[in-house]
Design an enzyme around this catalytic site. Structure first.
Site, short mmCIF file in Angstrom:
data_model
loop_
_atom_site.label_atom_id
_atom_site.label_comp_id
_atom_site.label_asym_id
_atom_site.label_seq_id
_atom_site.Cartn_x
_atom_site.Cartn_y
_atom_site.Cartn_z
N SER A 136 0.85 -1.19 0.00
CA SER A 136 0.00 0.00 0.00
C SER A 136 0.89 1.24 0.00
O SER A 136 1.76 1.39 0.86
CB SER A 136 -0.91 -0.01 1.23
N LYS A 162 -1.39 -1.04 -4.27
CA LYS A 162 -2.56 -0.25 -3.87
C LYS A 162 -2.11 1.19 -3.65
O LYS A 162 -1.15 1.44 -2.92
CB LYS A 162 -3.20 -0.79 -2.60
N LYS A 164 -3.27 5.03 -2.42
CA LYS A 164 -4.25 5.90 -1.77
C LYS A 164 -4.58 7.06 -2.72
O LYS A 164 -3.67 7.64 -3.33
CB LYS A 164 -3.68 6.45 -0.46
N ASP A 189 -7.39 3.15 -3.34
CA ASP A 189 -8.08 3.18 -2.04
C ASP A 189 -8.38 4.63 -1.69
O ASP A 189 -7.48 5.43 -1.47
CB ASP A 189 -7.19 2.54 -0.97
N GLU A 213 -11.38 0.99 -3.78
CA GLU A 213 -11.78 0.67 -2.41
C GLU A 213 -12.39 1.88 -1.71
O GLU A 213 -11.82 2.97 -1.74
CB GLU A 213 -10.55 0.19 -1.63
N ASP A 238 -14.54 -1.44 2.58
CA ASP A 238 -13.62 -1.67 3.69
C ASP A 238 -14.27 -1.18 4.98
O ASP A 238 -14.81 -1.96 5.76
CB ASP A 238 -12.31 -0.93 3.40
N LYS A 262 -10.69 -7.24 7.50
CA LYS A 262 -9.64 -6.96 8.49
C LYS A 262 -10.09 -7.50 9.84
O LYS A 262 -11.17 -7.13 10.33
CB LYS A 262 -9.36 -5.46 8.59
N GLY A 290 -4.60 -4.77 6.04
CA GLY A 290 -3.91 -4.61 7.30
C GLY A 290 -4.08 -3.21 7.85
O GLY A 290 -4.60 -2.31 7.16
#
Length: 370
Positions: A136, A162, A164, A189, A213, A238, A262, A290
């Protein structure tokens, strides 16, 4: 099972590089480490991994710490518990506070497995000895620096990227990654950063993303269903996913095609097993994320994520992606794009007492009155 003492460590592990998301910047991982000690001196280790502020979900570190110290730990120490399940049922008397419950469940699983001379993997079907992992990456306005991070991650063998994103930082950054790596599993994300910007999100359809996401507000299943109907790219939820009831809502409305599971956010391993079964029964793809865990929480998650039913590489990167040091004796590292699941009894890790003391900023002990 009688717990006689709980040693409680509050630790702070500085990040090698600040993690920038749409809701803020994190410079360190704050976590609470629980060490349960039974009457024979055997221990179980767990981690409260809630984030410092209530901006990811409403649960946050200080609040979950209070639930543990004022309710759950006194209950645990008050009497002998026949089974782990019995105490987990007792915890349902507390509404919400799933991260506190997950922390104590983790420690109980570690202890129970050790007492049975088993690994936590013995409680999970089709567990693999190692698993593919992704990475990430935070918001990096300098796209040249971003691409350096992507290049490094690919070179290290990470099998999913991934990124952000937020309004104004999405298409250009993702397009540059996709152009450089046409075949890589790439996802975005948003951490609920968008309101109703369907047009800007729809532009991402041409980038062949694995998923977007949590683009919209937490708990807004209807808006996500409307957005998913407009997108070719699968939506992954999520923050919206806390319970089996949430999964039922997602399926009923068509709010998403993928979920990020998660363990802390759903209350632990027992709840996650039920949710994973539901996803398989309803063709809802699932992968495991995570929360920047230390080696304690990371080990527990790796055991669960090693099941063969997950659809994408997990988000449990090598410890040295985030930290210079970890608080376990054998930190989990990447080898050829995979991380090995810890072996041995319980969750398979041993606390490095020197490192725990180095990064611990407060410690308490709670004892049984009997």
């Amino acid at each position: 099972m009688r717990i006689c003492r709980v040693d409680y460590y509050q630790v702070k592990l500085p990040f090698k590089k600040a993690v920038q998301t749409s809701y803020g910047k994190l410079t360190a991982k704050y976590a609470d480490i629980l060490v349960l000690v039974n009457e024979d001196g055997q221990i179980g280790i767990g981690e409260l991994t809630a984030l410092p502020h209530p901006d990811y979900v409403e649960e946050y570190l200080l609040g979950e710490r209070q639930i543990l110290q004022h309710y759950l730990l006194p209950w645990l120490l008050a009497k002998e518990w026949v089974t782990l399940d019995a105490f987990c049922l007792e915890m349902t008397k507390i509404r919400g506070h799933l991260m506190a419950k997950a922390a104590i469940e983790m420690a109980l699983f570690d202890l129970a497995a050790k007492l049975a001379e088993k690994s936590v993997a013995a409680y999970l079907p089709n567990a693999q000895p190692s698993l593919a992992v992704g990475i990430s990456l935070g918001i990096e306005p300098d796209l040249a620096k971003l691409m350096d991070q992507v290049d490094q991650a690919i070179a290290q063998g990470y099998q999913r990227i991934k990124l952000k994103i937020k309004p104004g930082y999405d298409y250009q950054a993702l397009a540059q990654i996709r152009q450089a790596y046409p075949e890589v599993c790439l996802m975005a994300d948003a951490n609920s950063a968008y309101q109703s910007q369907a047009a800007s999100l729809k532009a991402l359809d041409e980038l062949s993303l694995a998923m977007i996401e949590q683009p919209l507000a937490v708990d807004d299943f209807v808006a996500h269903a409307k957005l998913q109907a407009q997108l070719k790219t699968p939506i992954c939820l999520d923050e919206n996913v806390r319970s089996l009831a949430d999964l039922q809502t997602i399926v009923a409305l068509g709010s998403a095609q993928v979920i990020n599971l998660k363990l802390p956010r759903v209350g632990g391993l027992l709840a996650a097993k039920k949710m994973l079964n539901f996803c398989q029964q309803h063709d809802l793809k699932v992968w495991m994320g995570g929360m920047y865990e230390t080696g304690v929480g990371r080990a527990f998650h790796l055991h669960f994520a090693a099941q063969t039913c997950f659809d994408f590489p997990t988000d449990l990167a090598s410890f040295d992606h985030y930290f210079v040091e970890d608080i376990v004796t054998k930190p989990m590292q990447l080898h050829a794009g995979k991380i090995s699941v810890p072996t041995g009894l319980g969750i398979g890790v041993v606390l490095d007492k020197q490192k725990v003391n180095k990064y611990c900023y407060a410690k308490q002990s709670f004892k049984s009155k009997k």
